[in-house]
Each structure stands twice: as C-alpha cells, then as structure tokens.
Design an enzyme around this catalytic site. Structure first.
Site, PDB file in Angstrom:
ATOM      1  N   ASN A   1       0.847  -1.192   0.000  1.00 46.90           N
ATOM      2  CA  ASN A   1       0.000   0.000   0.000  1.00 46.90           C
ATOM      3  C   ASN A   1       0.883   1.243   0.000  1.00 46.90           C
ATOM      4  O   ASN A   1       2.073   1.167   0.351  1.00 46.90           O
ATOM      5  CB  ASN A   1      -0.889   0.016   1.253  1.00 46.90           C
ATOM      6  CG  ASN A   1      -2.055  -0.954   1.141  1.00 46.90           C
ATOM      7  OD1 ASN A   1      -2.603  -1.160   0.064  1.00 46.90           O
ATOM      8  ND2 ASN A   1      -2.432  -1.539   2.274  1.00 46.90           N
TER       9      ASN A   1
ATOM     10  N   CYS B   1      -4.511  -7.704  -4.197  1.00 48.40           N
ATOM     11  CA  CYS B   1      -4.988  -6.481  -4.854  1.00 48.40           C
ATOM     12  C   CYS B   1      -5.604  -6.897  -6.189  1.00 48.40           C
ATOM     13  O   CYS B   1      -4.877  -7.289  -7.120  1.00 48.40           O
ATOM     14  CB  CYS B   1      -3.843  -5.486  -5.071  1.00 48.40           C
ATOM     15  SG  CYS B   1      -4.415  -3.993  -5.933  1.00 48.40           S
ATOM     16  N   GLY B   2      -6.911  -6.832  -6.273  1.00 48.83           N
ATOM     17  CA  GLY B   2      -7.608  -7.315  -7.466  1.00 48.83           C
ATOM     18  C   GLY B   2      -7.287  -6.510  -8.712  1.00 48.83           C
ATOM     19  O   GLY B   2      -6.968  -7.073  -9.768  1.00 48.83           O
ATOM     20  N   ASN B   3      -7.350  -5.182  -8.613  1.00 49.97           N
ATOM     21  CA  ASN B   3      -7.112  -4.357  -9.812  1.00 49.97           C
ATOM     22  C   ASN B   3      -5.673  -4.517 -10.315  1.00 49.97           C
ATOM     23  O   ASN B   3      -5.440  -4.578 -11.523  1.00 49.97           O
ATOM     24  CB  ASN B   3      -7.403  -2.885  -9.507  1.00 49.97           C
ATOM     25  CG  ASN B   3      -8.890  -2.614  -9.341  1.00 49.97           C
ATOM     26  OD1 ASN B   3      -9.715  -3.210 -10.044  1.00 49.97           O
ATOM     27  ND2 ASN B   3      -9.240  -1.737  -8.408  1.00 49.97           N
TER      28      ASN B   3
ATOM     29  N   ASN C   1      -7.491 -10.502   1.611  1.00 47.36           N
ATOM     30  CA  ASN C   1      -7.350  -9.365   2.522  1.00 47.36           C
ATOM     31  C   ASN C   1      -8.716  -9.127   3.183  1.00 47.36           C
ATOM     32  O   ASN C   1      -9.751  -9.561   2.668  1.00 47.36           O
ATOM     33  CB  ASN C   1      -6.840  -8.116   1.772  1.00 47.36           C
ATOM     34  CG  ASN C   1      -7.675  -7.767   0.561  1.00 47.36           C
ATOM     35  OD1 ASN C   1      -8.637  -8.455   0.213  1.00 47.36           O
ATOM     36  ND2 ASN C   1      -7.327  -6.687  -0.109  1.00 47.36           N
TER      37      ASN C   1
ATOM     38  N   ASN D   1     -10.401  -3.231   4.931  1.00 51.98           N
ATOM     39  CA  ASN D   1     -10.885  -2.343   3.872  1.00 51.98           C
ATOM     40  C   ASN D   1     -12.376  -2.173   4.122  1.00 51.98           C
ATOM     41  O   ASN D   1     -13.080  -3.167   4.374  1.00 51.98           O
ATOM     42  CB  ASN D   1     -10.628  -2.993   2.516  1.00 51.98           C
ATOM     43  CG  ASN D   1      -9.137  -3.223   2.280  1.00 51.98           C
ATOM     44  OD1 ASN D   1      -8.408  -2.277   2.018  1.00 51.98           O
ATOM     45  ND2 ASN D   1      -8.680  -4.459   2.398  1.00 51.98           N
TER      46      ASN D   1
ATOM     47  N   GLU E   1      -9.839   2.223   1.501  1.00 53.35           N
ATOM     48  CA  GLU E   1      -8.873   1.125   1.519  1.00 53.35           C
ATOM     49  C   GLU E   1      -7.912   1.231   2.704  1.00 53.35           C
ATOM     50  O   GLU E   1      -7.345   2.310   2.953  1.00 53.35           O
ATOM     51  CB  GLU E   1      -8.040   1.130   0.235  1.00 53.35           C
ATOM     52  CG  GLU E   1      -8.726   0.463  -0.927  1.00 53.35           C
ATOM     53  CD  GLU E   1      -7.735   0.134  -2.043  1.00 53.35           C
ATOM     54  OE1 GLU E   1      -6.589  -0.226  -1.764  1.00 53.35           O
ATOM     55  OE2 GLU E   1      -8.160   0.252  -3.206  1.00 53.35           O
TER      56      GLU E   1
ATOM     57  N   CYS F   1     -11.667  -0.685  -5.944  1.00 52.85           N
ATOM     58  CA  CYS F   1     -10.905  -1.712  -5.233  1.00 52.85           C
ATOM     59  C   CYS F   1     -11.455  -3.057  -5.701  1.00 52.85           C
ATOM     60  O   CYS F   1     -12.631  -3.366  -5.468  1.00 52.85           O
ATOM     61  CB  CYS F   1     -11.061  -1.531  -3.724  1.00 52.85           C
ATOM     62  SG  CYS F   1     -10.269  -2.841  -2.770  1.00 52.85           S
ATOM     63  N   GLY F   2     -10.614  -3.829  -6.384  1.00 50.57           N
ATOM     64  CA  GLY F   2     -11.072  -5.088  -6.973  1.00 50.57           C
ATOM     65  C   GLY F   2     -11.488  -6.112  -5.934  1.00 50.57           C
ATOM     66  O   GLY F   2     -12.529  -6.768  -6.073  1.00 50.57           O
TER      67      GLY F   2
HETATM   68  N1  LIG Z   1      -5.610  -1.722   0.479  1.00 49.10           N
HETATM   69  C1  LIG Z   1      -5.759  -3.138   0.347  1.00 49.10           C
HETATM   70  C2  LIG Z   1      -4.911  -3.737  -0.742  1.00 49.10           C
HETATM   71  C3  LIG Z   1      -5.214  -3.235  -2.135  1.00 49.10           C
HETATM   72  C4  LIG Z   1      -6.592  -3.606  -2.680  1.00 49.10           C
HETATM   73  C5  LIG Z   1      -6.742  -3.207  -4.122  1.00 49.10           C
HETATM   74  N2  LIG Z   1      -6.732  -1.855  -4.451  1.00 49.10           N
HETATM   75  C6  LIG Z   1      -7.711  -4.035  -4.928  1.00 49.10           C
HETATM   76  O1  LIG Z   1      -7.965  -3.672  -6.097  1.00 49.10           O
HETATM   77  O2  LIG Z   1      -8.137  -5.091  -4.478  1.00 49.10           O
HETATM   78  C7  LIG Z   1      -5.437  -3.839   1.680  1.00 49.10           C
HETATM   79  O3  LIG Z   1      -4.765  -3.245   2.532  1.00 49.10           O
HETATM   80  O4  LIG Z   1      -5.859  -4.979   1.855  1.00 49.10           O
END
Ligand SMILES: N[C@@H](CCC[C@H](N)C(=O)O)C(=O)O
Length: 304
Positions: free
Chosen positions: A66, A75-77, A163, A196, A214, A223-224
């Site tokens: 992060n 991190c999905g995206n 996560n 999240n 997030e 956020c994916g």
């Molecule tokens: N902030 C999240 C990790 C990133 C998630 C991401 N942007 C997504 O697309 O899934 C965490 O701390 O778990």
C-alpha cells in the site's frame, strides 16, 4: 540509481509496477511512502513488484505494498494489470500469478485491455477474516463498540478475499462521509489486522454501487477485492444472484461467484498510463514513454 517503472491503473486505482525479475528491488516502507506521495513522489495507491515465482510453471510472483508502505497479500485491480503485462509478454491464453494470498490465473476478457482474474475462494469464517473474537455468522457481525452513532455502521458483513473486508449495506451511499467514518472503521478493534471498508447500496437487480476506504491508502477510485467481497456478501445474504455488476467511482467491475467451484471471477479494464524512470535516492522521476491513451510526449515531475 535510476530505475524504470510502469504506471498503470484499473478503474483509476493506480499503481507503480516494477519488473524485478532480473534485478532485485527491496525498498523500505519510508521510501515506498515517499514514492507513493502525490505531492512529493510519483503518486500511487499501491506499489507492485513483479518477481520470479518460486513455483515451477507459474509466470511470476507479485508483491503488493500500500502507499503507506505496508505490505499486503491481495490487490484485485493490480492483478488484472500484471495479468495483462504477462499475457502480452508471453502470448499465452492464460497466465498464473503467485501472490501471498495464493495462485491466481488471468485471461483476456474479450474487449481490448480487459482482463478476467480468478480470485480464488472467499473465506468467511471469523478467524479467517481475521476478527478479534468469534462470530458464528459473518453475514452481519455486531460491533460492540460503535465508533459512530449510526446503527447501520454497527453491523458489517465481513469477507476475506486474500485481505480483510467489512461491508456496510446502506440505503443511500451519499448520506455518509466515508473519509470520516472509513478511518474509524478500518482500525476498529474487531479487525486485528485492520480492514478495507465498503459502503454498498443496491441500485438495480444485481447492480451495486460501492465506495471503498482502503486499508493503508484511504478513498480510492476502485478496489477489486472489495468488489469481489461485496458480491460475495450479497449472495450470502440472498440479496443478489451469482453474477453482479459493481459500480465504483472509477467504473464497473463484473463479478461472478461461481457455483461450480466457489471461485470468484473478476473482469474489468486495465490501463498503462505511462512508462517512467525514477532516481530512488532523490525520488526525482521522469516520464519516458506514453501510455495507452497518450500521444507521444515527454514530461517531468517529482520532487524537484
Ligand atoms: N488496500 C488493500 C490492498 C489493495 C486492494 C486493491 N486496491 C484491490 O484492487 O483489491 C489492503 O490493505 O488490503
């Protein structure tokens, strides 16, 4: 030392992506936070380091940080973005990506630059989220200490997609200031590793509007993993069918929680914003090549 990077995003959730398969890269949380700052650095939500996989037959390992410097497992995206890079580079129909949350596969989704990722199985037991205490039913847990008066913000659904996610079903997403309630809920004592935080509102049959705070970042365009977690929570609660459209501020993700094997499939766009180079000591950086949507250009930014 100047190091090349790619700037990418999935629905506006943006990343710096390093190729560290041949040249190792280890950065301290302090340097990552400096690079991630939108004032003094390149600016990103997550930093992605693509490394050689330790598993034979797997295309690459993806490390995720992060922008506050913390390392996380999913991190999905960014997985769609790395999937696109590996698919283009290898010419294969499918690639396997090793993450700290498991092996994920990526395929082209049909439309140009659209990628589908098999995000694996969600985990919903209280100790898998993880939660600080036992809850038999994680479709709506009761927060004993409410950081906020509103009773709606006391009963999140919780899902782990590699996560932790807390999802609050609301009637009107606009009635909440997520930048105020998000930080309180992210650090609620029920989430020992933080979480999240999503606000989710139905806007049609199997169509859900979602805003995400997030963990380790703050408000993001998309956020994916949150989109996957919301879709799973909606099915568990019999609010939606197995396929849903998740409307995020940055655009739409199509999510399917497959009945056959319980895997969550996430489809959506990817974008290369530009290629760049950064001096890791001074954090001074330069664009070196245009991205998907740019005319050829060269620009400079950074700490200077
Ligand atoms: N902030 C999240 C990790 C990133 C998630 C991401 N942007 C997504 O697309 O899934 C965490 O701390 O778990």
């Amino acid at each position: 030392m100047r190091r090349p990077f790619l700037k990418m995003n999935g629905l506006g959730n943006d990343f710096v992506v390093w190729d560290a398969r041949d040249t190792r890269l280890v950065l301290t949380p302090e340097i990552i936070a400096k690079l991630g700052s939108r004032d003094t650095g390149i600016g990103f939500d997550q930093m992605i380091t693509v490394e050689r996989s330790t598993v034979s037959g797997v295309d690459a390992f993806m490390r995720i940080h992060n922008c506050d410097g913390s390392q996380v497992d999913a991190c999905g995206n960014a997985t769609r973005c790395v999937g696109r890079l590996l698919l283009e580079e290898s010419g294969k129909d499918a690639v396997m990506i090793q993450t700290n949350a498991g092996l994920l596969s990526a395929t082209a989704a049909g439309a140009p630059r659209e990628i589908t990722v098999d995000m694996g199985k969600p985990r919903v037991n209280w100790d898998q989220i993880p939660l600080a205490e036992e809850f038999a039913d994680t479709r709506a847990i009761e927060l004993q200490i409410g950081p906020i008066d509103d009773p709606i913000l006391h009963t999140p659904a919780v899902v782990n997609m590699g996560n932790p996610h807390g999802i609050f079903w609301v009637k009107d997403i606009e009635a909440y200031d997520l930048s105020k309630v998000g930080p309180l809920l992210e650090h609620h004592p029920v989430f020992p590793e933080g979480a999240n935080i999503s606000l989710a509102q139905f806007i049609g049959k199997d169509e859900i509007r979602v805003k995400v705070w997030e963990r380790g970042v703050g408000l993001t365009q998309a956020c994916g993993t949150a989109a996957c977690a919301v879709a799973v929570a909606a099915v568990r609660d019999t609010r939606a069918g197995r396929k849903s459209k998740i409307h995020l501020p940055g655009g739409i993700l199509n999510i399917e929680w497959r009945e056959s094997d319980s895997h969550v499939m996430m489809s959506g766009p990817t974008e290369i914003e530009f290629e760049g180079e950064v001096d890791l000591e001074t954090i001074e950086w330069t664009k070196t090549a245009p991205g998907d949507n740019d005319q050829a250009q060269e620009a400079t930014g950074g700490a200077a």
